[in-house]
Design a protein around this motif. Structure first.
Motif, PDB file in Angstrom:
ATOM      1  N   SER A 156      49.266  35.690  45.428  1.00  0.00           N
ATOM      2  CA  SER A 156      48.844  36.161  44.106  1.00  0.00           C
ATOM      3  C   SER A 156      47.683  37.139  44.226  1.00  0.00           C
ATOM      4  N   PHE A 157      46.759  36.832  45.145  1.00  0.00           N
ATOM      5  CA  PHE A 157      45.609  37.709  45.352  1.00  0.00           C
ATOM      6  C   PHE A 157      46.043  39.099  45.809  1.00  0.00           C
ATOM      7  N   HIS A 158      46.981  39.151  46.757  1.00  0.00           N
ATOM      8  CA  HIS A 158      47.428  40.442  47.270  1.00  0.00           C
ATOM      9  C   HIS A 158      48.239  41.223  46.227  1.00  0.00           C
ATOM     10  N   ASN A 159      48.849  40.515  45.278  1.00  0.00           N
ATOM     11  CA  ASN A 159      49.630  41.192  44.240  1.00  0.00           C
ATOM     12  C   ASN A 159      48.801  41.570  43.019  1.00  0.00           C
ATOM     13  N   LEU A 160      47.579  41.027  42.915  1.00  0.00           N
ATOM     14  CA  LEU A 160      46.750  41.274  41.747  1.00  0.00           C
ATOM     15  C   LEU A 160      46.423  42.748  41.513  1.00  0.00           C
ATOM     16  N   PRO A 161      46.050  43.544  42.540  1.00  0.00           N
ATOM     17  CA  PRO A 161      45.799  44.967  42.298  1.00  0.00           C
ATOM     18  C   PRO A 161      47.009  45.681  41.717  1.00  0.00           C
ATOM     19  N   LYS A 162      48.198  45.309  42.184  1.00  0.00           N
ATOM     20  CA  LYS A 162      49.416  45.921  41.647  1.00  0.00           C
ATOM     21  C   LYS A 162      49.594  45.549  40.179  1.00  0.00           C
ATOM     22  N   ALA A 163      49.320  44.274  39.860  1.00  0.00           N
ATOM     23  CA  ALA A 163      49.478  43.815  38.478  1.00  0.00           C
ATOM     24  C   ALA A 163      48.524  44.550  37.540  1.00  0.00           C
ATOM     25  N   LEU A 164      47.272  44.702  37.958  1.00  0.00           N
ATOM     26  CA  LEU A 164      46.295  45.409  37.137  1.00  0.00           C
ATOM     27  C   LEU A 164      46.685  46.867  36.943  1.00  0.00           C
ATOM     28  N   PHE A 165      47.173  47.486  38.018  1.00  0.00           N
ATOM     29  CA  PHE A 165      47.575  48.893  37.930  1.00  0.00           C
ATOM     30  C   PHE A 165      48.770  49.056  36.990  1.00  0.00           C
ATOM     31  N   ILE A 166      49.706  48.097  37.054  1.00  0.00           N
ATOM     32  CA  ILE A 166      50.883  48.140  36.175  1.00  0.00           C
ATOM     33  C   ILE A 166      50.467  47.952  34.719  1.00  0.00           C
ATOM     34  N   TYR A 167      49.450  47.129  34.491  1.00  0.00           N
ATOM     35  CA  TYR A 167      49.051  46.804  33.119  1.00  0.00           C
ATOM     36  C   TYR A 167      48.250  47.920  32.449  1.00  0.00           C
ATOM     37  N   LEU A 168      47.707  48.834  33.210  1.00  0.00           N
ATOM     38  CA  LEU A 168      46.915  49.932  32.630  1.00  0.00           C
ATOM     39  C   LEU A 168      47.638  50.688  31.516  1.00  0.00           C
ATOM     40  N   PRO A 169      48.839  51.234  31.774  1.00  0.00           N
ATOM     41  CA  PRO A 169      49.519  51.972  30.701  1.00  0.00           C
ATOM     42  C   PRO A 169      49.929  51.094  29.527  1.00  0.00           C
ATOM     43  N   LEU A 170      50.165  49.797  29.782  1.00  0.00           N
ATOM     44  CA  LEU A 170      50.530  48.886  28.691  1.00  0.00           C
ATOM     45  C   LEU A 170      49.343  48.645  27.768  1.00  0.00           C
ATOM     46  N   PHE A 171      48.163  48.499  28.354  1.00  0.00           N
ATOM     47  CA  PHE A 171      46.937  48.334  27.560  1.00  0.00           C
ATOM     48  C   PHE A 171      46.701  49.575  26.696  1.00  0.00           C
ATOM     49  N   ALA A 172      46.886  50.750  27.289  1.00  0.00           N
ATOM     50  CA  ALA A 172      46.727  52.002  26.539  1.00  0.00           C
ATOM     51  C   ALA A 172      47.784  52.117  25.437  1.00  0.00           C
ATOM     52  N   PHE A 173      48.981  51.612  25.698  1.00  0.00           N
ATOM     53  CA  PHE A 173      50.064  51.653  24.706  1.00  0.00           C
ATOM     54  C   PHE A 173      49.706  50.838  23.477  1.00  0.00           C
ATOM     55  N   PHE A 174      49.109  49.662  23.663  1.00  0.00           N
ATOM     56  CA  PHE A 174      48.706  48.833  22.522  1.00  0.00           C
ATOM     57  C   PHE A 174      47.618  49.535  21.713  1.00  0.00           C
ATOM     58  N   LEU A 175      46.721  50.230  22.398  1.00  0.00           N
ATOM     59  CA  LEU A 175      45.707  51.016  21.683  1.00  0.00           C
ATOM     60  C   LEU A 175      46.367  52.121  20.862  1.00  0.00           C
ATOM     61  N   TRP A 176      47.360  52.759  21.419  1.00  0.00           N
ATOM     62  CA  TRP A 176      48.074  53.853  20.753  1.00  0.00           C
ATOM     63  C   TRP A 176      48.764  53.369  19.480  1.00  0.00           C
TER      64      TRP A 176
END
Length: 368
Positions: free
Chosen positions: A237-257
């Protein structure tokens, strides 16, 4: 700014134009000597990331104590003075996860324990005194009527108190034991019986359930202990966490939009806000992580209390930071900004929780 020696030859090595000062007016390349001592590799690396002239430290200061300020400045077009958002996020991510790799990820020791542990090897659950746990149990028992939840709490606290006497969390949870043969997945003890049942009653979730079930039976048959499963799950999970955060970036921006005026605010603007906020979150997580590790080293009560207060403040500040930054950047009325902020916070909480569950499933499938 680089401190390399300026060349005597005023002809740019990159484009051939005349360079009157330090930088070429045509291509912007610095007119310094092309051969340097070996240590220049390291100093140049640090300068590139921290901008030794103050750009990085000014960015860091505004990011931490002025919520939303960097986003406002960047969207106004003043972009030379501070580190660009993408570069800032990449650098903060690198520092954060590099620090995670240098120190233990969790306080719970799942390896074989010795009874004669030194004070420095004592973990969080071992530090809890049984007398303090008993006080909590006694306070629950003083209630006129005990609910089912109260009984569950008493049993859990009693188990924790006993585990602190007998060797800690590992023994309480029997982490050194293998997966029992009686443990089932959806009521089926073997892979054969499970596959037979799935073939008779297929479900639209089978594409998720079947691989997870097969991995469960594989681990069960291989005799893996609970401690090994948990340890591997944490590591994956630790090694996959950076990937998860990077994937979530555009989704967070989408909710703001979704929640803001489409004509006034472009998706790009929300992306800048997201990069700055996530950079702050990563730094805050790093500070909390380091302080928690420090509490395991320092055994002075007053200092530990102060550290825990700082940790609590940082956690609360990370929540308040979003609301302050949101109001400052989007210039919404206080009440409107708060309502939108609560909605965004709630949606992102559930969305990120869903992503974490998916991350845990992927991590579980990677255990071997």
């Amino acid at each position: 700014m680089s401190h390399g020696k300026i060349r005597e030859d005023k002809t740019c090595l990159n484009c051939g134009h005349q360079v009157e000062e330090r930088f070429c007016p045509n291509c912007g390349q610095e007119n310094i000597e092309s051969r340097h001592p070996f240590y220049f590799l390291f100093t140049h690396f640090i300068e590139d990331f921290t901008h030794y002239d103050g750009q990085f430290w000014g960015t860091l200061k505004n990011l931490l104590i002025k919520p939303g300020a960097l986003t406002c400045i960047y969207l106004e077009g003043k972009r030379q003075k501070y580190v660009p958002p993408v570069k800032l996020y990449i650098f903060v991510s690198f520092i954060t996860f590099f620090s995670f790799a240098l120190f233990p990820m969790a306080n719970v020791n799942l390896d074989d324990e010795k009874d004669d542990k030194s004070p420095s090897e004592t973990h969080f659950f071992d530090k809890m005194k049984s007398s303090e746990v008993k006080k909590i149990i006694d306070s629950i028992k003083t209630k006129p009527i005990l609910t089912r939840e109260d009984s569950v709490s008493i049993n859990a606290l009693s188990a924790l108190s006993d585990s602190s006497k007998t060797g800690g969390l590992k023994k309480a949870l029997k982490m050194d034991k293998k997966i029992d043969t009686d443990i089932t997945y959806n009521g089926y003890k073997t892979r054969k019986s499970y596959d037979s049942a799935v073939a008779k009653n297929p479900s639209f979730l089978d594409f998720i359930q079947i691989p997870v079930a097969h991995k469960f039976y594989e681990l069960k048959e291989s005799g893996v202990t609970k401690a090994e499963i948990l340890k591997n799950l944490l590591e994956k999970s630790f090694h996959n966490l950076p990937k998860a955060l990077f994937i979530y970036l555009p989704l967070f921006a989408f909710f703001l939009w979704i929640f803001h005026n489409k004509k006034k605010w472009w998706y790009f603007d929300h992306g800048i806000f997201t990069l700055h906020y996530f950079s702050f979150l990563l730094l805050n997580i790093l500070f909390v992580f380091l302080l928690v590790n420090l509490t395991n080293i320092v055994n002075v009560g007053a200092i530990n209390t102060l550290l825990y207060l700082i940790i609590t403040f940082l956690i609360l500040y990370s929540i308040a930071y979003f609301f302050i930054a949101h109001r400052r950047v989007y210039h919404a009325h206080g009440v409107v900004s708060f309502i939108i902020g609560v909605l965004l916070f709630t949606i992102n909480f559930f969305a990120f929780t869903f992503l974490i569950v998916g991350l845990a499933l992927v991590s579980f499938m990677m255990i071997h």
